[in-house]
Design an enzyme around this catalytic site. Structure first.
Site, PDB file in Angstrom:
ATOM      1  N   ILE A 128     -12.447  -4.782  -4.179  1.00  0.00           N
ATOM      2  CA  ILE A 128     -13.420  -4.322  -3.192  1.00  0.00           C
ATOM      3  C   ILE A 128     -13.908  -5.498  -2.337  1.00  0.00           C
ATOM      4  O   ILE A 128     -14.080  -5.379  -1.146  1.00  0.00           O
ATOM      5  CB  ILE A 128     -14.644  -3.667  -3.910  1.00  0.00           C
ATOM      6  CG1 ILE A 128     -14.202  -2.442  -4.703  1.00  0.00           C
ATOM      7  CG2 ILE A 128     -15.790  -3.391  -2.950  1.00  0.00           C
ATOM      8  CD1 ILE A 128     -13.980  -1.200  -3.888  1.00  0.00           C
ATOM      9  N   GLU A 179     -13.405 -11.857  -9.441  1.00  0.00           N
ATOM     10  CA  GLU A 179     -12.000 -11.566  -9.762  1.00  0.00           C
ATOM     11  C   GLU A 179     -11.067 -12.061  -8.666  1.00  0.00           C
ATOM     12  O   GLU A 179      -9.953 -12.494  -8.941  1.00  0.00           O
ATOM     13  CB  GLU A 179     -11.813 -10.067  -9.952  1.00  0.00           C
ATOM     14  CG  GLU A 179     -12.151  -9.628 -11.356  1.00  0.00           C
ATOM     15  CD  GLU A 179     -11.936  -8.146 -11.520  1.00  0.00           C
ATOM     16  OE1 GLU A 179     -10.854  -7.669 -11.139  1.00  0.00           O
ATOM     17  OE2 GLU A 179     -12.854  -7.489 -12.013  1.00  0.00           O
ATOM     18  N   HIS A 195     -19.767  -1.200  -8.491  1.00  0.00           N
ATOM     19  CA  HIS A 195     -19.848  -1.862  -9.790  1.00  0.00           C
ATOM     20  C   HIS A 195     -21.000  -2.871  -9.823  1.00  0.00           C
ATOM     21  O   HIS A 195     -21.815  -2.892 -10.728  1.00  0.00           O
ATOM     22  CB  HIS A 195     -18.526  -2.550 -10.129  1.00  0.00           C
ATOM     23  CG  HIS A 195     -18.460  -2.998 -11.550  1.00  0.00           C
ATOM     24  ND1 HIS A 195     -19.061  -4.162 -11.974  1.00  0.00           N
ATOM     25  CD2 HIS A 195     -17.910  -2.423 -12.634  1.00  0.00           C
ATOM     26  CE1 HIS A 195     -18.872  -4.279 -13.269  1.00  0.00           C
ATOM     27  NE2 HIS A 195     -18.179  -3.241 -13.699  1.00  0.00           N
ATOM     28  N   GLU A 225     -24.253  -2.765 -12.125  1.00  0.00           N
ATOM     29  CA  GLU A 225     -24.625  -4.040 -12.736  1.00  0.00           C
ATOM     30  C   GLU A 225     -25.237  -5.057 -11.779  1.00  0.00           C
ATOM     31  O   GLU A 225     -25.490  -6.193 -12.163  1.00  0.00           O
ATOM     32  CB  GLU A 225     -23.399  -4.648 -13.433  1.00  0.00           C
ATOM     33  CG  GLU A 225     -23.013  -3.858 -14.676  1.00  0.00           C
ATOM     34  CD  GLU A 225     -21.697  -4.325 -15.291  1.00  0.00           C
ATOM     35  OE1 GLU A 225     -21.242  -5.426 -14.980  1.00  0.00           O
ATOM     36  OE2 GLU A 225     -21.145  -3.538 -16.092  1.00  0.00           O
ATOM     37  N   VAL A 249     -10.757   3.180  -8.686  1.00  0.00           N
ATOM     38  CA  VAL A 249     -10.369   4.201  -9.659  1.00  0.00           C
ATOM     39  C   VAL A 249     -11.631   4.884 -10.188  1.00  0.00           C
ATOM     40  O   VAL A 249     -12.620   4.217 -10.481  1.00  0.00           O
ATOM     41  CB  VAL A 249      -9.613   3.515 -10.827  1.00  0.00           C
ATOM     42  CG1 VAL A 249      -9.444   4.458 -11.996  1.00  0.00           C
ATOM     43  CG2 VAL A 249      -8.261   2.999 -10.352  1.00  0.00           C
ATOM     44  N   HIS A 269     -16.678   4.090 -15.607  1.00  0.00           N
ATOM     45  CA  HIS A 269     -17.976   3.982 -14.932  1.00  0.00           C
ATOM     46  C   HIS A 269     -18.312   5.281 -14.203  1.00  0.00           C
ATOM     47  O   HIS A 269     -19.441   5.764 -14.269  1.00  0.00           O
ATOM     48  CB  HIS A 269     -17.973   2.829 -13.926  1.00  0.00           C
ATOM     49  CG  HIS A 269     -18.141   1.486 -14.579  1.00  0.00           C
ATOM     50  ND1 HIS A 269     -19.242   1.198 -15.346  1.00  0.00           N
ATOM     51  CD2 HIS A 269     -17.372   0.379 -14.571  1.00  0.00           C
ATOM     52  CE1 HIS A 269     -19.124  -0.044 -15.789  1.00  0.00           C
ATOM     53  NE2 HIS A 269     -18.002  -0.557 -15.342  1.00  0.00           N
TER      54      HIS A 269
END
Lengths: 294, 483
Positions: A112, A117, A173, A204, A232, A236
């Protein structure tokens, strides 16, 4: 005699040069796109999100071989143990491309944002630069200002016509990384483009559900549609967003008296979102720099 | 003179009875392992499930259990201080959270340093972790491997744990109650008309099930189901698991009314989502009718929680009988514990069984098992914990201690919130006027429910503080589409 020597030397020189080329840059014209995502262990969801996006890359870039890599080792291990499916991690993917003598490689993250990452992906990829003639890392979804407006337009395709008292809340996320600011910037872009009743929260990071609740209250919202802002719709989305327990967003909002509907489709299913990733890959191929984000 | 003597005797006798009464727990404890027929050289002498002879001259007092079922049974036998360590996947009972945890994947010296006099394992550890077990044994620790692969070995297993820990008589007492409970469950099977066919997935790797005489399959039968995989081949190294395979499953596709999957530990069955997504499974009756259910392994293991597991399976197999709430249809005020049961049954929700991950996370409002006034032996423990977990009903916190107050009533205001969560309701454009709306806590919810005709007003008043009767609860819940 001279001619004979040259005639004998030529193939030798050519083979030596050829040998050198495989050592440092792979076979000319052998191209690959390493499509890198977090991964998911759910087969049906994988098919309609990650696999669907990979297939779009196959169609759009016929000169390139499309190779899959996941960044989550846990998911890779589950798939291997449970379903006997082998998926590369980033290093293994690059190692494979090196072994198969590819010369031009594009690493396209399906992430995203330029978060932790992505940083790790860049770090791992840089170690392989010397093995390819060209190794470029493409951009995640939200990088440039243009990306934000295009993402809003893409998401707008999955948002129904909203009444005054209706809102869409995206669940992202969230991260400890400074890139977390992207979520608030995305909501800002929604509002700038006239979609007043769209809000963005994270599991988070910031904004949290409490901030979202405050926005809903201020705007006299009565009905909420929850949508995952994740590639996906996995754990979550089905637990933290649409789950039945008291800590899920669905229950938290219902307890406040909102009518709540859940949309359980990941961004990977949205063709217009897939288009943005394809566009990023095009831009990267055309760019001269080693890294397109620079 | 005679009169005085009689009086004294009575007095002494009463005093003796009183002393015996006061000291009853210590006396019970002291005589728990007394076996009048015992004539052997050792107090404890038997062969464990790996075939090793176990000889102990006194009951163990420093125990480490490396398997959750063993841990639960130790606690059920009334042990607590004697348990000095548990396995890293232990979450029951809540007391285990205060214990040190050990894993057979870690260094065995950690266990040796804890100086246990008994380490309980499963026979499969003995074969899989040979070195680990050997090191412990070499350090002089009694390592005992136990596990009943068949339901008929259940009693023997419990008795052996009782013998090792000096609680043999307690073990017998618990077993007596266990078998009475099972008899009662069997007697209720007469309510079931058409029995359902069940396939029980123990692992999604190779589509494994359980052997026909295992504790797990017996749970299905006791709950009134028919095991469709009774011809499954036992896997010697993985007992009580058994091979079945996709072809046999597909062959039985019309007979599988319920597809059950064991969950909660590594290498177990698939989840609802992944089973429904298996393309080859689409013709199986249970998949066609969305009758795929997950059951936590803790509920079908050889522990005393097994009874709760059977009751849960009955709710899955026959909701029309075992989720029926019509017995609460009375003029009496319903209590909070009754309301918890009514909500969970009406919504057909599975009872909440926390994982070890649940306890690693912080929970803002309530943590499973922490209600001071609802012990794990409470008959409605599972319904209360589940209703609270789903947010249907809230607990109270006073000075950092959690209470549920199971006997208190439920106000119409609170009842409205639960109904709103159990089902989905549309926001109506036109609102019915509620005269006492200002007194209502859940204003928006009550307005939507009144607009949707779920609640009737009394001369324009909702009366939020009025307590709900059984009749009102049942008739109101029957208006919503939980069924």
């Amino acid at each position: 005699m001279k001619k004979m020597i040259i005639a004998l030397m030529c193939p030798l020189l050519v083979s030596m040069l050829g040998g050198c080329a495989t050592q440092t840059g792979g076979k000319p014209g052998k191209r690959a796109i390493l499509v890198t995502s977090f991964g998911t262990s759910y087969p049906d969801t994988r098919k309609i999100t990650i696999e669907a996006t990979e297939n779009r890359f196959r169609d759009e870039f016929p000169d390139y071989d499309v190779v899959r890599a996941f960044t989550s080792q846990m998911i890779i291990d589950i798939l291997k143990e449970r379903d006997n499916i082998e998926v590369f991690n980033v290093k293994e993917g690059l190692e494979h491309l090196k072994k198969e003598e590819y010369s031009e490689v594009i690493v396209q993250p399906l992430h995203i944002m330029n978060g932790a990452e992505y940083d790790e992906l860049v770090e791992q990829t840089e170690e392989y630069e010397e093995f390819f003639t060209s190794l470029k890392i493409s951009k995640p979804l939200l990088t440039s200002v243009e990306d934000y407006t295009e993402t809003v337009e893409a998401l707008n395709k999955q948002i129904p016509e909203l009444e005054e008292n209706e809102a869409v809340v995206f669940m992202g996320h969230g991260t400890h990384h400074h890139a977390n600011a992207a979520y608030a910037a995305l909501e800002y872009t929604f509002h700038d483009l006239g979609h007043k009743n769209v809000f963005v929260g994270t599991v988070e990071g910031y904004p949290m559900i409490e901030s979202v609740q405050a926005r809903l209250e201020e705007n006299n919202i009565e009905k909420v549609i929850l949508m995952p802002f994740m590639i996906v719709a996995g754990d979550h989305a089905s637990n933290d967003m649409a789950g039945d327990d008291e800590e899920s967003w669905k229950t938290i909002l219902k307890k406040q008296g909102y009518e709540v509907e859940c949309y359980l489709h990941g961004l990977g299913e949205n063709k217009a979102i897939q288009d943005i990733y394809l566009k990023h890959a095009y831009q990267t191929i055309e760019s001269n720099g080693e890294h397109s984000e620079e | 003179m005679k009169d005085i003597k009689v009086e004294t005797i009575i007095r002494i006798s009463l005093a003796l009875i009183f002393i015996l009464f006061l000291g009853r727990t210590s006396i019970e404890k002291a005589v728990d392992n007394i076996d009048i027929f015992h004539i052997g050289e050792y107090l404890i002498d038997f062969e464990d499930d790996s075939g090793y002879r176990i000889k102990l001259d006194k009951p163990a007092t420093r125990i480490i259990s490396l398997y959750p079922a063993h841990t639960q049974n130790l606690f059920s036998l009334g042990l607590n201080n004697e348990i000095i360590g548990v396995s890293s996947s232990d979450v029951y009972p809540v007391k285990v959270l205060d214990k040190k945890s050990y894993s057979y994947n870690s260094n065995p010296t950690r266990i040796i340093e804890a100086r246990p006099d008994l380490v309980l394992i499963r026979p499969s550890f003995e074969t899989e972790k040979t070195n680990f077990v050997r090191i412990l044994k070499r350090a002089g620790i009694n390592v005992v491997s136990l596990y009943p692969n068949k339901f008929e070995e259940y009693d023997d297993y419990i008795i052996k744990i009782g013998m090792l820990t000096g609680r043999k008589n307690t073990a017998n007492k618990l077993l007596k109650k266990f078998h009475n409970d099972i008899k009662q469950i069997e007697s209720q099977a007469t309510y079931i008309k058409d029995k359902v066919g069940v396939y029980f997935e123990s692992s999604d790797v190779g589509y494994k099930t359980f052997t026909k005489d295992s504790v797990m399959i017996k749970a299905i039968e006791l709950a009134g189901g028919i095991n469709v995989a009774s011809n499954a081949c036992p896997i010697e190294k993985e007992l009580p698991r058994a091979h079945y395979g996709i072809n046999k499953i597909l062959y039985k596709r019309e007979k599988i009314d319920i597809y059950l999957s064991l969950r909660g530990k590594r290498g177990a069955g698939g989840n609802h989502h992944s089973i429904m997504a298996r393309s080859k499974f689409k013709d199986i009756s249970a998949i066609e009718n969305d009758k795929v259910y997950e059951i936590n392994y803790n509920l079908v293991e050889p522990t005393f929680k097994y009874i709760r597991g059977i009751k849960e399976l009955r709710r899955i197999f026959y909701p029309e009988v075992f989720d029926d709430i019509s017995m609460y249809n009375s003029e009496e005020i319903i209590t909070r514990e009754e309301a918890a049961e009514i909500y969970v049954k009406k919504a057909h929700k599975r009872i909440f069984v926390p994982s070890s991950r649940y306890f690693r996370e912080e929970h803002e409002d309530h943590t499973y098992g922490f209600f001071e006034d609802v012990s794990e032996n409470h008959p409605r423990f599972d319904f209360i914990e589940t209703a609270v977990h789903l947010g249907y009903i809230d607990g109270y916190e006073e000075d950092g201690v959690e209470y549920f107050y199971p006997q208190k009533g439920i106000s119409r205001d609170e009842f409205a919130e639960a109904i709103f969560l159990i089902s989905d309701f549309e926001v109506k454009e036109k609102h019915i006027e509620i005269k006492d709306i200002k007194q209502i806590d859940n204003k928006k919810i009550v307005q939507i429910l009144v607009d949707n005709n779920i609640f009737k007003l009394e001369e324009g008043y909702f009366k939020p503080d009025k307590l709900v009767t059984g009749e009102e609860a049942v008739s109101t819940l029957n208006k919503i589409n939980g069924d």
